[in-house]
Design a protein around this motif. Structure first.
Motif, short mmCIF file in Angstrom:
data_model
loop_
_atom_site.label_atom_id
_atom_site.label_comp_id
_atom_site.label_asym_id
_atom_site.label_seq_id
_atom_site.Cartn_x
_atom_site.Cartn_y
_atom_site.Cartn_z
N SER A 56 -54.46 -40.08 7.09
CA SER A 56 -54.71 -38.60 6.46
C SER A 56 -54.37 -37.09 7.34
N ARG A 89 -53.05 -29.81 0.94
CA ARG A 89 -52.11 -30.36 1.36
C ARG A 89 -50.65 -30.88 1.64
N ASN A 90 -49.94 -31.71 1.96
CA ASN A 90 -48.71 -31.42 1.92
C ASN A 90 -48.08 -32.64 2.81
N THR A 91 -47.65 -33.46 2.13
CA THR A 91 -46.92 -34.36 2.80
C THR A 91 -44.88 -34.70 3.08
N SER A 92 -44.73 -33.07 2.93
CA SER A 92 -43.13 -33.50 2.56
C SER A 92 -42.84 -33.67 3.73
N ASN A 139 -49.36 -32.03 7.77
CA ASN A 139 -50.39 -33.05 6.85
C ASN A 139 -50.44 -30.90 5.10
N LEU A 192 -44.18 -35.91 6.20
CA LEU A 192 -45.29 -37.18 6.44
C LEU A 192 -45.11 -38.38 7.36
N ASP A 193 -43.94 -38.61 7.00
CA ASP A 193 -43.65 -39.91 8.35
C ASP A 193 -42.17 -38.83 8.54
N VAL A 201 -46.68 -41.10 11.17
CA VAL A 201 -46.46 -40.45 10.40
C VAL A 201 -46.45 -39.39 11.20
N GLY A 235 -53.10 -36.96 10.47
CA GLY A 235 -51.54 -36.98 10.84
C GLY A 235 -51.47 -37.54 12.30
N ASN A 255 -50.87 -30.14 13.51
CA ASN A 255 -50.00 -29.63 12.32
C ASN A 255 -48.20 -29.16 12.52
#
Length: 492
Positions: A346, A377-380, A370, A382-383, A366, A348, A283
């Motif tokens: 999903s 769930r947090n996509t701030s 995550n 993500l990439d 990514v 990570g 994470n």
């Protein structure tokens, strides 16, 4: 307006024409992108452990880090695909109390026909001529000679003194990654000479991983924009994550992104040792997990080769769309379907696909971040482009401010101090941010968007407890990557 001279004194009396040369407004303030590989060196390498060294070519990598050891392998594989970025290595001593993995390869039948015996050892082709009269001992001896004649193998071969038809494959470096050594047959349609048979088995399990504590301290405050490692044990990942988080913080600002090779079955959160289970505890927005899986090339090869072309693209443009970036020299033993790749993303873990020619193509890079601190769930982040871009926005603002506003004063009021006055105010700083956002981050770089919202987000204040500190808040809206087009087709 008063012109400020630094070399020509106001009290000068000698007649003449004098001109100072000031380069402060010329040239580029761009950063040289540094890449750091972190891995085990051999005792024969001349580099000092836990001390960063520059790597300028294969010969230097082999000399400093010792041929066949992970640090040297990563360095050479990186340079094979990326000769632009400046490369450094942070060599580690292997764990003193560790063990080197050993696997046996036993010949159990001799050929009845002449031919060529081909195996891929750690993904590297090894071949030898065989004839119908060869004994099992002859085959084993020839296989040892063939393996040891190949460079950069990460293992060495020897005959088992107790069974001379058996080849022992010994990992050069102590530790868990040695357990991943492979011997594969028929990858490109090769067939064995008739009658030959051999098999692979584990003899000694590799254990013990290097302690990276001193190595991380040796990095100091130097900014390494990209870091590559084959070390994926849980204890060291915790240390990597903490150090990367600290380096990203406001006081340090010497951050970088790490590419780390992850091995195992895809699995799920409940499958111990699987890639998804390993990822669930990482994470980090600064770690890109490279999905080596169960492929036969080593983690060192996968980490370096997967990272090299991505780094080349991101170094030029942190917001670059990296979809379909080609990774030459990697071979994937299987394709994952869309559902399997969705599960990895999903969790990570980065994904790739393989085209019709067998070329590995990056699908989506990514980060391992995550979930927030509450487990939601947090996509701030993500990439990888998100962390990369916001870091570069920060660096660009800091660099330009240091150049443009060096030696300025600071005022708590926005009054008129006269034309050309070098006095910073809240209004001047806000205008500077808007200018950078529009001219650099939108028009020149295409890193950001939505100028109107950005203007509204800016808050600038002079600290009420200090006459030397300006505080500000702003909210850049980052540009995205066009990865998904979702449409609904209806007809009647």
């Amino acid at each position: 307006m008063s012109i400020e001279f630094t070399q020509i004194p106001d009290e000068l009396l000698v007649p003449g024409q004098y001109q100072e040369i000031d380069n402060s407004l010329a040239g580029s303030t761009g950063e040289e992108k540094k890449v750091l590989v972190i891995g085990i060196k051999g005792s024969g390498g001349t580099a000092e452990a836990n001390k960063v060294v520059a790597i300028s070519g294969d010969a230097k990598a082999r000399n400093l880090l010792e041929e066949g050891y992970p640090a040297a392998v990563m360095a050479m594989n990186f340079m094979d695909l990326n000769k632009t970025e400046k490369l450094y290595a942070l060599p580690l001593n292997e764990a003193a109390a560790g063990t080197a993995a050993v696997k046996s390869y036993t010949f159990t039948a001799s050929p009845i026909k002449d031919g060529t015996f081909v195996r891929y050892v750690n993904g590297i082709k090894v071949s030898m001529a065989v004839s119908s009269g060869d004994t099992l001992d002859d085959l084993a001896a020839a296989f040892v000679a063939s393996i040891n004649s190949v460079r950069d193998m990460e293992l060495e071969a020897e005959i088992n003194a107790e069974n001379t038809a058996q080849v022992l494959l010994v990992a050069l470096a102590k530790g868990e990654n040695g357990n991943l050594m492979t011997v594969e047959a028929g990858l490109y349609g090769e067939s064995d000479p008739a009658g030959i048979a051999a098999g692979l088995a584990t003899v000694t399990v590799g254990s013990g991983n290097p302690d990276i504590t001193a190595a991380l301290a040796a990095m100091g405050e130097t900014k390494y924009h990209y870091i590559i490692t084959d070390l994926a044990d849980a204890a060291n990942i915790v240390l990597f994550s903490a150090e990367l988080k600290s380096r990203y913080s406001g006081p340090r600002q010497c951050d970088g992104r790490m590419f780390l090779a992850l091995s195992g079955e895809d699995g799920d959160d409940n499958t111990t040792g699987s890639m998804i289970a390993q990822a669930s505890s990482i994470n980090s927005p600064h770690i890109v997990l490279v999905p080596r899986g169960n492929n036969f090339q080593t983690p060192a090869v996968w980490a370096a080769r997967f990272a090299a072309p991505l780094i080349r693209r991101l170094a030029d443009d942190p917001a670059a769309n990296t979809y379909d970036t080609e990774i030459d020299g990697l071979v994937s033993i299987a394709q994952r379907n869309a559902n399997a790749r969705e599960a990895l993303l999903s969790a990570g873990i980065a994904t790739y696909r393989v085209d019709s020619t067998g070329t590995v193509l990056v699908e989506r890079a990514v980060t391992s971040y995550n979930a927030d601190s509450d487990g939601n769930r947090n996509t701030s982040y993500l990439d990888v482009q998100i962390t990369e871009t916001i870091s570069r926005v920060r660096a660009e603002i800091n660099a330009e401010a240091r150049t443009r506003y060096k030696k300025w004063k600071l005022a708590a009021t926005n009054e008129n101090f006269g034309s050309g006055a070098k006095v910073m105010t809240a209004d001047i700083w806000k205008a500077f941010l808007v200018e950078m956002y529009q001219q650099v981050f939108i028009q020149e770089k295409q890193w950001c968007q939505d100028l109107a919202s950005y203007k509204d987000s800016i808050i600038v204040e002079i600290d009420s407890d200090s006459k030397t500190r300006l505080n500000y808040q702003h909210k850049p809206t980052l540009i995205g990557q066009f990865y998904i087009g979702a449409g609904l087709t209806q007809f009647d």
